[in-house]
Motif scaffolding. Structure first.
Motif, short mmCIF file in Angstrom:
data_model
loop_
_atom_site.label_atom_id
_atom_site.label_comp_id
_atom_site.label_asym_id
_atom_site.label_seq_id
_atom_site.Cartn_x
_atom_site.Cartn_y
_atom_site.Cartn_z
N ILE A 9 0.84 -1.21 0.00
CA ILE A 9 0.00 0.00 0.00
C ILE A 9 0.87 1.26 0.00
O ILE A 9 0.62 2.21 -0.74
N ALA A 10 1.94 1.23 0.82
CA ALA A 10 2.83 2.39 0.91
C ALA A 10 3.52 2.65 -0.44
O ALA A 10 3.64 3.81 -0.87
N ILE A 11 3.96 1.59 -1.11
CA ILE A 11 4.63 1.74 -2.41
C ILE A 11 3.70 2.40 -3.42
O ILE A 11 4.08 3.33 -4.15
N ASN A 12 2.46 1.95 -3.45
CA ASN A 12 1.53 2.48 -4.44
C ASN A 12 1.04 3.88 -4.08
O ASN A 12 0.77 4.69 -4.98
N LEU A 13 0.97 4.20 -2.81
CA LEU A 13 0.66 5.58 -2.42
C LEU A 13 1.81 6.51 -2.79
O LEU A 13 1.59 7.65 -3.20
N LEU A 14 3.04 6.00 -2.64
CA LEU A 14 4.21 6.78 -3.05
C LEU A 14 4.15 7.07 -4.54
O LEU A 14 4.35 8.22 -4.97
N LYS A 15 3.83 6.06 -5.35
CA LYS A 15 3.75 6.26 -6.79
C LYS A 15 2.60 7.21 -7.15
O LYS A 15 2.73 8.01 -8.08
N LEU A 16 1.52 7.12 -6.41
CA LEU A 16 0.39 8.03 -6.64
C LEU A 16 0.82 9.48 -6.41
O LEU A 16 0.40 10.38 -7.15
N GLY A 17 1.65 9.69 -5.42
CA GLY A 17 2.14 11.03 -5.14
C GLY A 17 3.18 11.50 -6.14
O GLY A 17 3.35 12.71 -6.35
N LEU A 18 3.87 10.55 -6.78
CA LEU A 18 4.96 10.91 -7.68
C LEU A 18 4.53 11.13 -9.12
O LEU A 18 5.25 11.78 -9.89
N ILE A 19 3.37 10.62 -9.51
CA ILE A 19 3.02 10.62 -10.93
C ILE A 19 2.93 12.02 -11.52
O ILE A 19 3.17 12.20 -12.72
N ARG A 20 2.64 13.02 -10.69
CA ARG A 20 2.56 14.38 -11.23
C ARG A 20 3.92 14.90 -11.70
O ARG A 20 4.01 15.86 -12.46
N PHE A 21 4.99 14.27 -11.23
CA PHE A 21 6.34 14.69 -11.63
C PHE A 21 6.84 13.93 -12.87
O PHE A 21 7.97 14.11 -13.29
N PHE A 22 5.98 13.07 -13.41
CA PHE A 22 6.34 12.30 -14.60
C PHE A 22 5.32 12.59 -15.70
O PHE A 22 4.30 11.90 -15.81
N PRO A 23 5.56 13.63 -16.49
CA PRO A 23 4.61 13.96 -17.57
C PRO A 23 4.39 12.76 -18.49
O PRO A 23 5.23 11.86 -18.58
N LEU A 24 3.27 12.76 -19.17
CA LEU A 24 2.92 11.70 -20.10
C LEU A 24 4.08 11.40 -21.04
O LEU A 24 4.70 12.32 -21.58
N ILE A 25 4.40 10.12 -21.23
CA ILE A 25 5.43 9.77 -22.19
C ILE A 25 4.80 9.65 -23.59
O ILE A 25 3.58 9.55 -23.74
N GLY A 26 5.66 9.63 -24.59
CA GLY A 26 5.16 9.62 -25.96
C GLY A 26 4.28 8.43 -26.28
O GLY A 26 3.25 8.58 -26.95
N ASP A 27 4.67 7.23 -25.83
CA ASP A 27 3.86 6.04 -26.12
C ASP A 27 2.47 6.16 -25.52
O ASP A 27 1.47 5.80 -26.16
N GLU A 28 2.38 6.63 -24.29
CA GLU A 28 1.07 6.79 -23.65
C GLU A 28 0.18 7.74 -24.44
O GLU A 28 -1.02 7.49 -24.63
N ALA A 29 0.76 8.84 -24.87
CA ALA A 29 -0.01 9.83 -25.63
C ALA A 29 -0.46 9.25 -26.98
O ALA A 29 -1.59 9.50 -27.43
N TYR A 30 0.41 8.47 -27.60
CA TYR A 30 0.07 7.85 -28.88
C TYR A 30 -1.08 6.86 -28.71
O TYR A 30 -2.02 6.84 -29.52
N TYR A 31 -1.04 6.05 -27.63
CA TYR A 31 -2.12 5.10 -27.41
C TYR A 31 -3.40 5.82 -27.00
O TYR A 31 -4.51 5.35 -27.29
N TRP A 32 -3.28 6.95 -26.30
CA TRP A 32 -4.46 7.77 -26.00
C TRP A 32 -5.08 8.25 -27.31
O TRP A 32 -6.31 8.29 -27.45
N LEU A 33 -4.24 8.59 -28.29
CA LEU A 33 -4.73 9.06 -29.58
C LEU A 33 -5.53 7.97 -30.29
O LEU A 33 -6.48 8.26 -31.02
N TRP A 34 -5.15 6.71 -30.07
CA TRP A 34 -5.94 5.61 -30.65
C TRP A 34 -7.38 5.68 -30.19
O TRP A 34 -8.30 5.38 -30.96
N ALA A 35 -7.59 6.06 -28.91
CA ALA A 35 -8.95 6.12 -28.37
C ALA A 35 -9.79 7.19 -29.08
O ALA A 35 -11.02 7.13 -29.02
#
Length: 467
Positions: A9-35
């Protein structure tokens, strides 16, 4: 509540807090574009990643947080499946340790924050393996039906799932006690279920002459020399999955081979079969293609499931290695990533300003089109800029299928180009005026995109082929 569960639980809460410091990567944006272009399948992959993005954006809107919450949810579901599988093979204590160790393995700790097809197929591979274990332990044929559905959904996620079917058939053939299933109706009905679920992808591929086969076939032989490819493959596997998990997988293959030679079937052969079904093919093609570190991820599920049963010193080595790599990666991307000087202080706000920038720089006369020369950049500009982005015809088959822009005399383009400075020179004969944006307008921490991207403004189209 166990210490392992608290740490998960602690690990995943840590990642939840960190995700704002990791902007969307190119692959994620490309797959979002598929939608934004729903279809039965796509050139690069089957459609599941597009459907997930479509559901997420429809329910919660388009934001980086929504995409990342989707990724973290998948990791949580896989964590539970790892626990259930390990519990079936061993005991609850081992299952808890295996679930914790899964969350620490670098590929799933850092990579688990990104919504990509490999995470989806890992989920359906894990679900299918769990159902298969329940089937074998109980002998209850009803498990074939959800297994067929899970395999079909896995095939909708990534073609790697086909290796699960091969592994399952192989094990049913070599285990004398399981061969009776070939005389029962349930496996064939399960195959029909899986085939029906996957059939839209087959129909789509048939209609296009199996385009993905040629797309991936074209990558064979690409990249560095054979020796470099092999070194890259084994180096990445050791780093991304930790030496204990990597070596544990090799050991499983050895133990499984011994059981097979002795014509014995048991737990070790079962685990080795599903590890080898993925690991061996990727090892074989690694000399001729630069294999992505996350592509063979499914091969490590058996070793991860058994990791909680390892000796304490081995678990300690695994945890130590994983923590060093995880924390080093976090430290680099949080504190040492080479952010351009003119973006410091606005790294996480500059992308939100992209729509206003595009609107302000759009010429008043003629229609303006938006272009990119890279699939990741294409997705990022579309996601953050909230505009339709094109590629020059012939650059990427998938984008060509979404329609080609028909520029007319007097139209304009804004062209985002990564690592291709000469595009500006190629645009000059085609337009009355071409100028380069002096400031950086887009940011992420993927492939040095902020430093390598140029934005070309071309006004007054005269004619010719867009590069």
């Amino acid at each position: 509540m166990s210490i392992q569960l608290i740490l998960i639980i602690a690990i995943n809460l840590l990642k939840l807090g960190l995700i704002r410091f990791f902007p969307l990567i190119g692959d994620e944006a490309y797959y979002w574009l598929w939608a934004q272009h729903p279809d039965f399948s796509y050139v690069d992959h089957p459609p599941m990643i597009a459907y997930v993005n479509l559901i997420l954006s429809t329910l919660f809107g388009n934001s980086e947080l929504v995409v990342r919450l989707g990724a973290l949810t998948i990791v949580a579901l896989v964590t539970y499946l790892v626990y259930l599988i390990a519990k079936e093979f061993f005991d609850q204590r081992t299952a808890l340790w295996s679930a914790l160790l899964f969350n620490l393995v670098p590929t799933f700790f850092g990579g688990g924050m990104f919504l990509v097809p490999q995470m989806l197929v890992f989920f359906f591979w894990s679900l299918s393996f769990y159902l298969l274990v329940k089937l074998f332990k109980s002998g209850d044929g009803k498990y074939w039906y959800p297994l067929g559905l899970a395999i079909g959904l896995g095939l909708l996620s990534d073609y790697v799932m086909a290796l699960f079917v091969i592994a399952m058939l192989f094990y049913l053939l070599v285990d004398r006690e399981k061969r009776f299933w070939f005389t029962r109706k349930e496996p064939y009905l399960a195959a029909l279920i899986g085939l029906l679920v996957f059939s839209p992808v087959l129909i789509w591929n048939f209609g296009l002459g199996f385009t993905p086969l040629f797309y991936w076939g074209g990558k064979m032989g690409a990249g560095p020399r054979v020796g470099d490819n092999l070194l890259n493959f084994f180096g990445l596997q050791t780093l991304l999955y930790t030496p204990p998990i990597f070596l544990g997988t090799i050991y499983l293959l050895y133990k499984g081979a011994r059981q097979l030679l002795k014509r014995q079937a048991g737990t070790e052969l079962l685990l080795a079969t599903f590890a080898g079904a993925v690991f061996l093919p990727f090892t074989l093609i690694s000399p001729i293609i630069n294999v992505g570190g996350h592509w063979p991820a499914c091969s490590y599920l058996p070793a991860i499931v058994g990791s909680g049963k390892m000796k304490r010193w081995v678990i300690a080595v695994l945890i130590g290695f994983a923590l060093v790599l995880d924390l080093s990666g976090l430290a680099y991307y949080l504190f040492f990533y080479p952010t351009p000087a003119d973006l410091r202080g606005q790294e996480f706000t500059i992308n939100a300003q992209l729509p206003a920038y595009l609107k302000a720089t759009t010429p008043k006369s003629g229609k303006t089109y938006y272009f990119a020369n890279d699939l990741g950049l294409l997705g990022l500009v579309a996601f953050h800029g909230q505009v339709k982005v094109n590629m020059a015809p012939g650059r990427l088959k998938q984008v060509d299928m979404w329609g080609k822009p028909a520029l007319k005399t007097g139209d304009n383009i804004i062209y985002f180009a990564i690592n291709e400075q000469e595009i500006g020179d190629k645009l000059k004969p085609l337009f009355k005026k071409v100028w380069v944006e002096p400031r950086r307008r887009i940011f992420n921490k993927d492939a040095n995109l902020p430093n390598l991207t140029k934005i070309f403004h071309a006004e007054g189209y005269k004619g010719g082929i867009i590069p």
